[in-house]
Write a protein that holds these residues in place. Sequence first.
Motif, mmCIF file in Angstrom:
data_model
loop_
_atom_site.group_PDB
_atom_site.id
_atom_site.type_symbol
_atom_site.label_atom_id
_atom_site.label_comp_id
_atom_site.label_asym_id
_atom_site.label_seq_id
_atom_site.Cartn_x
_atom_site.Cartn_y
_atom_site.Cartn_z
ATOM 1 N N ARG A 1 0.837 -1.209 0.000
ATOM 2 C CA ARG A 1 0.000 0.000 0.000
ATOM 3 C C ARG A 1 0.867 1.253 0.000
ATOM 4 O O ARG A 1 0.584 2.244 0.671
ATOM 5 N N LYS A 2 1.935 1.253 -0.797
ATOM 6 C CA LYS A 2 2.855 2.378 -0.893
ATOM 7 C C LYS A 2 2.681 3.034 -2.264
ATOM 8 O O LYS A 2 3.269 2.627 -3.257
ATOM 9 N N ARG A 3 1.873 4.074 -2.284
ATOM 10 C CA ARG A 3 1.570 4.733 -3.554
ATOM 11 C C ARG A 3 2.799 5.419 -4.144
ATOM 12 O O ARG A 3 2.990 5.443 -5.363
ATOM 13 N N GLU A 4 3.642 5.959 -3.286
ATOM 14 C CA GLU A 4 4.845 6.633 -3.763
ATOM 15 C C GLU A 4 5.794 5.634 -4.436
ATOM 16 O O GLU A 4 6.376 5.919 -5.488
ATOM 17 N N ARG A 5 5.962 4.457 -3.828
ATOM 18 C CA ARG A 5 6.806 3.415 -4.427
ATOM 19 C C ARG A 5 6.235 2.958 -5.763
ATOM 20 O O ARG A 5 6.978 2.686 -6.710
ATOM 21 N N TYR A 6 4.924 2.883 -5.846
ATOM 22 C CA TYR A 6 4.254 2.492 -7.083
ATOM 23 C C TYR A 6 4.586 3.479 -8.207
ATOM 24 O O TYR A 6 4.995 3.079 -9.312
ATOM 25 N N MET B 1 -2.147 -7.252 -11.044
ATOM 26 C CA MET B 1 -3.202 -8.261 -11.227
ATOM 27 C C MET B 1 -4.386 -7.705 -12.021
ATOM 28 O O MET B 1 -5.515 -8.169 -11.882
ATOM 29 N N ALA B 2 -4.113 -6.727 -12.890
ATOM 30 C CA ALA B 2 -5.150 -6.161 -13.759
ATOM 31 C C ALA B 2 -5.104 -6.888 -15.101
ATOM 32 O O ALA B 2 -4.996 -6.265 -16.167
ATOM 33 N N LEU C 1 -6.160 2.337 -13.268
ATOM 34 C CA LEU C 1 -5.485 1.240 -12.589
ATOM 35 C C LEU C 1 -4.955 1.693 -11.229
ATOM 36 O O LEU C 1 -5.106 0.994 -10.231
ATOM 37 N N GLU C 2 -4.370 2.880 -11.188
ATOM 38 C CA GLU C 2 -3.837 3.400 -9.922
ATOM 39 C C GLU C 2 -4.956 3.650 -8.919
ATOM 40 O O GLU C 2 -4.836 3.328 -7.731
ATOM 41 N N ARG C 3 -6.044 4.239 -9.397
ATOM 42 C CA ARG C 3 -7.173 4.491 -8.494
ATOM 43 C C ARG C 3 -7.737 3.186 -7.939
ATOM 44 O O ARG C 3 -8.062 3.088 -6.748
ATOM 45 N N LYS C 4 -7.849 2.201 -8.781
ATOM 46 C CA LYS C 4 -8.395 0.922 -8.344
ATOM 47 C C LYS C 4 -7.466 0.233 -7.359
ATOM 48 O O LYS C 4 -7.909 -0.386 -6.373
ATOM 49 N N ALA C 5 -6.157 0.326 -7.600
ATOM 50 C CA ALA C 5 -5.190 -0.354 -6.737
ATOM 51 C C ALA C 5 -5.106 0.281 -5.360
ATOM 52 O O ALA C 5 -4.863 -0.409 -4.344
#
Length: 399
Positions: A261-266, A337-338, A391-395
Motif C-alpha cells: 500500500r505504498k503509492r509513492e513506491r508504485y 493483477m489487472a 489502474l492506480e485508483r483501483k489499486a
Amino acid sequence: AAKRHIHHLITETPVRPSALRGLGAMPNVFALECCIDELAERAGKDPVEYRLSITADKRATALPDIAALGETVKGVDAAVIQPPNWDPNANAIAEDAARRYPNRFAILGWFIGQSRAGTAFFIQLLLNVTNMVLSVVLVLELHMGVAGTGLAAIISEYVAVVVGLVLILQRLRQLGARFDRMTVFEPTGFSRLISANSDIMIRTLCLLFAFSWMASRGARQGDTIIAANSILLHFFDVAAYLIDGFAYAAEALVGQAIGARKRERYGRAIRLSTLWAMAFGLLTSAIIFFGGGTLIDLMTVNEEVRTTARVYLPLAAATPFLGAACFLYDGIFTGAMATREMRNMMVLSLAIYLASSQVLEGLYGNHGLWIAFCIFFIARGVSFAACLKSLERKAFQSA
C-alpha cells in the motif's frame, strides 16, 4: 592448308539444359551415365556393381543401401532423411523426453516475483551448462546419439528444478513462512489466480496470432519477402528479450508496492522502469537502423533477400521503440493483477492491427504490412496508457 572455324549451335533440345542452373548439366550427366553403362556392359559387370567398384566416396557407395532401404519402408523420404545406422527408437525417445520435462518456469517466475532475478539467472545458467556438459559426454564420449541428446536435456531440466526447489525452501525459511493449506487454496484468491492465468493465456494467444498473421501475409508476397521479413523479425525478437527485463522488474516492483500500500513506491517504480525501457527501446532501434545492413549480410548470402530486407529496415527498426511501452505495460498490469484490462486491450489492439493490415497491405504491399505492425504496437501502448490512471485508483482506492 586452309583453316576453318566451324560453329555448331543447337537451338532446340529435348531437355532444357538450364533446368539445373548449369551449362547443359542434365544432358551432360545423362551422357556420362550412358558411357558408364556401356563400360560396365563391356566389362561384363552389373551397372551398379561396376559403379561401386570404381567409386571411393563413402557417401556415394552408401547411396544404393539407402535406396534399397527406402524400398522396404513405406516411402523413400524416411530412408533418404535417415542414414542406414539410424536408431528406429530415436523419435520415440525424444518424444518421451519432451513429455517428461518438469516445469521450471514456475520456479523462475517465483524468484522474479521475489525480485531475485539473479537467482533465476543462476538456475537458467545451471540448466544450460549442465545440458552442454552432458550432451558432450553422452553423445561424443558414450556415443548414445539422439537418445543421449534427449537424456542430457531431461537430466538438466530436473537438475534445475531440484536446485530451484532447494533454493525456494531456503528462502521460505529465511522469511519464516510456513505452508497453510487454507490460505493457499482459499476459494476467492484461488479463483482469482485461475482467472488471471486465463487472461494472460488469451493475451499470449492474441500476440502469437499477430506474429503468425505477419508471417502468413508476408508469405503471400513471395519467398523473397517472407525471407526478408523473417530476418527483420529476428532483430525485433532479440530487442524484445532485452527490453522484457524491465517489464519483469516493473511487474515485481509494482506488485510489491501495491501489496505494501505504498503509492509513492508504485509511482517511482513506473517512472524508473518507463525511463529505462524506453531508453533501451530507442537504443536498440538505433542499433538496428544504423547497423541493420551489416546484420542482414551476416544472416543471409542471398543478394535479393539482402536488398529486399534493406528496403523495409527503417520500419522494422522502429518496432523495438514502439514495442517497449507495450512490454512495460504488460509487466505493470500483470504486477497489479489487472489481467482483465490487459486482455481486453490486447484484443482491441489485435482488431485494429488486422483491420489496418487488410487496408494498408492492399495499398502499399509489404510496406503496408510493416506499417500495420507498427500500428499494432502503437494501439497497445495508447490503450494501456489510457487505463493507467484508473489502474492506480483501483489499486489504492482504500489507501
